[in-house]
Design a protein around this motif. Sequence first.
Motif, short mmCIF file in Angstrom:
data_model
loop_
_atom_site.label_atom_id
_atom_site.label_comp_id
_atom_site.label_asym_id
_atom_site.label_seq_id
_atom_site.Cartn_x
_atom_site.Cartn_y
_atom_site.Cartn_z
N UNK A 24 25.79 29.79 33.52
CA UNK A 24 24.51 30.33 33.06
C UNK A 24 24.46 31.85 33.21
N UNK A 25 25.26 32.42 34.11
CA UNK A 25 25.32 33.88 34.23
C UNK A 25 26.49 34.39 33.38
N UNK A 26 26.83 35.64 33.56
CA UNK A 26 27.91 36.22 32.74
C UNK A 26 29.26 36.12 33.42
N UNK A 27 29.41 35.27 34.39
CA UNK A 27 30.66 34.98 35.10
C UNK A 27 31.12 36.11 36.00
N UNK A 28 30.26 37.09 36.26
CA UNK A 28 30.65 38.17 37.15
C UNK A 28 30.76 37.70 38.59
N UNK A 29 29.98 36.71 38.98
CA UNK A 29 30.08 36.21 40.35
C UNK A 29 31.45 35.57 40.57
N UNK A 30 31.94 34.84 39.59
CA UNK A 30 33.28 34.26 39.71
C UNK A 30 34.36 35.33 39.68
N UNK A 31 34.17 36.34 38.86
CA UNK A 31 35.13 37.44 38.81
C UNK A 31 35.17 38.18 40.15
N UNK A 32 34.01 38.39 40.75
CA UNK A 32 33.97 39.05 42.06
C UNK A 32 34.70 38.23 43.11
N UNK A 33 34.53 36.93 43.09
CA UNK A 33 35.22 36.06 44.04
C UNK A 33 36.73 36.08 43.81
N UNK A 34 37.15 36.04 42.55
CA UNK A 34 38.58 36.09 42.25
C UNK A 34 39.20 37.43 42.67
N UNK A 35 38.45 38.51 42.50
CA UNK A 35 38.94 39.82 42.93
C UNK A 35 39.04 39.88 44.44
N UNK A 36 38.03 39.37 45.13
CA UNK A 36 38.03 39.39 46.60
C UNK A 36 39.17 38.56 47.19
N UNK A 37 39.55 37.51 46.52
CA UNK A 37 40.68 36.71 46.98
C UNK A 37 42.00 37.30 46.50
N UNK A 38 42.01 37.85 45.31
CA UNK A 38 43.25 38.32 44.70
C UNK A 38 43.83 39.57 45.32
N UNK A 39 43.00 40.50 45.77
CA UNK A 39 43.52 41.76 46.33
C UNK A 39 44.34 41.51 47.59
N UNK A 40 43.82 40.77 48.59
CA UNK A 40 44.69 40.50 49.74
C UNK A 40 45.89 39.63 49.39
N UNK A 41 45.73 38.76 48.41
CA UNK A 41 46.84 37.91 48.00
C UNK A 41 47.98 38.73 47.41
N UNK A 42 47.66 39.74 46.63
CA UNK A 42 48.70 40.61 46.07
C UNK A 42 49.40 41.38 47.20
N UNK A 43 48.64 41.81 48.20
CA UNK A 43 49.26 42.47 49.34
C UNK A 43 50.20 41.55 50.10
N UNK A 44 49.78 40.32 50.32
CA UNK A 44 50.61 39.34 51.01
C UNK A 44 51.85 38.99 50.19
N UNK A 45 51.66 38.87 48.89
CA UNK A 45 52.78 38.58 47.99
C UNK A 45 53.79 39.73 48.01
N UNK A 46 53.30 40.96 48.01
CA UNK A 46 54.17 42.12 48.07
C UNK A 46 54.93 42.17 49.39
N UNK A 47 54.25 41.85 50.46
CA UNK A 47 54.88 41.86 51.77
C UNK A 47 56.02 40.84 51.87
#
Length: 84
Positions: A24-47
């Motif tokens: 019902x919204x513009x999916x920004x809440x889901x995008x924010x959640x994916x970004x919040x999970x994805x940034x540390x995940x990319x760091x862990x993946x790089x490590x």
Amino acid sequence: MTLSLALAVFWVIAANLAATAPTSDTAWSRADLLIAIGIPLVGYLTLQNGPWVGLLALAAGMSVLRWPMRRLVRWPRPQAGTEA
């Protein structure tokens, strides 16, 4: 397959499912959640797997979340015709 790589694959699947689910919204809440999970995940993946795999994961995440990236790039620019 390392744990970080398995988590990254799960993140991509979750991001694609989130993009196809009706909302019902513009999916920004889901995008924010994916970004919040994805940034540390990319760091862990790089490590665990090195910088080239981390850069590939960052590029994949940016392609999945292209609208927030476009918004981030356009945010600091002044709009044309709004000068005083």
